[in-house]
Design an enzyme around this catalytic site. Structure first.
Site, PDB file in Angstrom:
ATOM      1  N   ARG A  87       0.966  -1.272  -0.018  1.00 28.04           N
ATOM      2  CA  ARG A  87       0.002  -0.108  -0.061  1.00 28.04           C
ATOM      3  C   ARG A  87       0.868   1.431   0.024  1.00 28.04           C
ATOM      4  O   ARG A  87       0.599   2.280  -0.690  1.00 28.04           O
ATOM      5  CB  ARG A  87      -1.046  -0.061   1.329  1.00 28.04           C
ATOM      6  CG  ARG A  87      -1.859   1.103   1.314  1.00 28.04           C
ATOM      7  CD  ARG A  87      -2.926   0.878   2.251  1.00 28.04           C
ATOM      8  NE  ARG A  87      -2.560   0.996   3.760  1.00 28.04           N
ATOM      9  CZ  ARG A  87      -3.041   0.955   4.816  1.00 28.04           C
ATOM     10  NH1 ARG A  87      -4.461   0.850   4.696  1.00 28.04           N
ATOM     11  NH2 ARG A  87      -2.539   1.193   5.808  1.00 28.04           N
ATOM     12  N   LYS A 189      -2.735   6.680   1.429  1.00 26.57           N
ATOM     13  CA  LYS A 189      -2.379   6.904   2.765  1.00 26.57           C
ATOM     14  C   LYS A 189      -1.443   8.160   2.436  1.00 26.57           C
ATOM     15  O   LYS A 189      -0.249   8.091   2.843  1.00 26.57           O
ATOM     16  CB  LYS A 189      -1.812   5.824   3.581  1.00 26.57           C
ATOM     17  CG  LYS A 189      -2.629   5.908   5.137  1.00 26.57           C
ATOM     18  CD  LYS A 189      -2.556   4.690   5.558  1.00 26.57           C
ATOM     19  CE  LYS A 189      -2.719   4.953   7.066  1.00 26.57           C
ATOM     20  NZ  LYS A 189      -3.944   5.336   7.546  1.00 26.57           N
ATOM     21  N   GLU A 225     -16.184   6.714   5.115  1.00 28.25           N
ATOM     22  CA  GLU A 225     -15.563   6.443   6.139  1.00 28.25           C
ATOM     23  C   GLU A 225     -15.455   7.428   7.388  1.00 28.25           C
ATOM     24  O   GLU A 225     -16.085   8.295   7.123  1.00 28.25           O
ATOM     25  CB  GLU A 225     -14.081   5.891   5.735  1.00 28.25           C
ATOM     26  CG  GLU A 225     -13.231   6.929   4.989  1.00 28.25           C
ATOM     27  CD  GLU A 225     -11.628   6.489   4.958  1.00 28.25           C
ATOM     28  OE1 GLU A 225     -11.407   5.961   4.029  1.00 28.25           O
ATOM     29  OE2 GLU A 225     -10.977   6.858   5.827  1.00 28.25           O
TER      30      GLU A 225
HETATM   31  C1  COI Z   1      -3.974   3.501  11.373  1.00 30.41           C
HETATM   32  O1  COI Z   1      -5.204   2.986  11.715  1.00 30.41           O
HETATM   33  O2  COI Z   1      -3.165   2.917  11.581  1.00 30.41           O
HETATM   34  C2  COI Z   1      -3.952   5.128  10.935  1.00 30.41           C
HETATM   35  O3  COI Z   1      -3.108   5.067  10.105  1.00 30.41           O
HETATM   36  C3  COI Z   1      -5.215   5.680  11.299  1.00 30.41           C
HETATM   37  C4  COI Z   1      -4.612   6.860  11.862  1.00 30.41           C
HETATM   38  C5  COI Z   1      -4.058   6.922  13.280  1.00 30.41           C
HETATM   39  C6  COI Z   1      -4.078   8.191  11.132  1.00 30.41           C
END
Ligand code: COI
Length: 345
Positions: A87, A189, A225
């Site tokens: 990802r 992301k 989401e």
């Molecule tokens: C995760 O769930 O690891 C995320 O990246 C979400 C958030 C803490 C930005």
């Protein structure tokens, strides 16, 4: 190698989802158009950049979230780390960052976890959150990809993401703001996705909600989401989550929950558009993510009214999915899918 069983003197029962600095982090660099240099462990701490760094000026940065667990078998494991590596490479490509090869990504993660093994909470007390980041670190004034890049992996022991622990969340559907546009970056992301969620999140929290639920930008008919997590609804024996149409993050926990639901709980699973009406009329609603694990939703507020879900309690399917996932991660439950990656192998 460190003694994997020694532990820092930390109050493990009071862990929250916040940064505890640890011994070391991994750092590698790369010039545009070249291979990544071999990285190394360096002491955890501040780093310096040009004020003109691509990530600081134009948000040319991506990140990942993963966890390491100290399990009931008295060993340290990662959960599906190759999914994060793949990802991250996709996110990097979307913002013109040279992707980190999968093997390098995995070696980096393992080396930081091993070097900070004494910060991994004891079995059942939390986990070591792993945060790989890849940034345009070189200076660039015009809007263009940076001339050089940095790949860092740092870690922190963590407890529950929400202040309430695993108490059911109260979420607000927002139609004041969108998180991601069709054909935008929501499915990756990328740091900017999270910057734009801060203000809606702040408004939701100021009004007493735990987080905001975002609607699809095109016509606001469907839920997307929760900003920091994916969302699921259960109706009868059908578990449904919004499909990955480019604006929703392809969560590793999301994919894992779908597989457990279908193969272990014999639920029907659906990935499709989910309307607000369906959300409000669900038997159970929950969020998934590396940070939030599986967290129940007990109440949802729209502009018109509030709807309680399952009497504001964690439902039986949510409970089973959470327990199975945590059980696999902490090795109290067999790992039928080969998801666990022990550190010593
Ligand atoms: C995760 O769930 O690891 C995320 O990246 C979400 C958030 C803490 C930005």
């Amino acid at each position: 190698m460190k003694d994997m069983n020694s532990l820092q003197n930390i109050d493990w029962d009071s862990l929250t989802f916040s940064l505890t600095p640890t011994r070391s982090m991994y750092m590698a660099t790369c010039n545009a158009g070249e291979e990544w240099d071999p990285g190394k462990l360096v002491p955890f701490g501040d780093i310096s950049f040009s004020p003109a760094a691509g990530v600081l000026n134009y948000g040319q940065g991506v990140f990942e979230g993963m966890k390491a667990f100290r399990t009931v078998k008295d060993r340290i494991v990662l959960f599906r780390p190759e999914k994060n590596a793949v990802r991250a490479a996709g996110s990097a490509q979307r913002v013109c960052i040279p992707p980190v090869p999968t093997e390098m990504f995995l070696d980096a993660v393992k080396s930081v976890v091993k070097d900070n093994a004494d910060y991994i909470p004891p079995f059942g007390k939390g986990s070591l959150y792993i945060r790989p980041v890849i940034w345009g670190s070189g200076p660039i004034l015009g809007v263009a990809p940076a001339p050089s890049y940095m790949f860092l992996v740092y870690v922190s022991p963590v407890g529950p993401y929400f202040k309430s622990g695993v108490k059911s969340l109260h979420l607000k559907i927002t139609n004041q703001y969108h998180r991601a546009a069709p054909k935008g970056t929501g499915g990756h992301k990328i740091v900017g996705n999270y910057a734009v969620s801060l203000y809606p999140q702040q408004l939701a929290k100021k009004s007493g909600f735990d987080e905001a639920i975002y609607l699809n930008a095109a016509d606001e008919r469907f839920i997307e989401e929760v900003g920091s997590a994916n969302i699921f609804i259960l109706k009868d024996d059908v578990l449904t989550t919004p499909s990955l149409d480019g604006s929703i993050l392809p969560g590793v926990t999301r994919a894992s929950v779908l597989k457990i639901a279908r193969e272990k709980l014999n639920l029907q699973i659906r990935q499709r558009n989910v309307s607000v009406h369906e959300l409000l009329n669900a038997d159970e609603v929950f969020c998934t993510g590396t940070a939030v694990v599986v967290t129940p939703v007990g109440m949802i507020t729209t502009n018109l009214h509030s709807q309680t879900i399952n009497n504001n309690e964690m439902g039986p399917i949510t409970t089973q999915l959470r327990e199975m996932l945590l059980g696999i991660q902490q090795e109290t439950h067999e790992d039928p899918f080969g998801w666990i990656c022990p550190l010593d192998e």
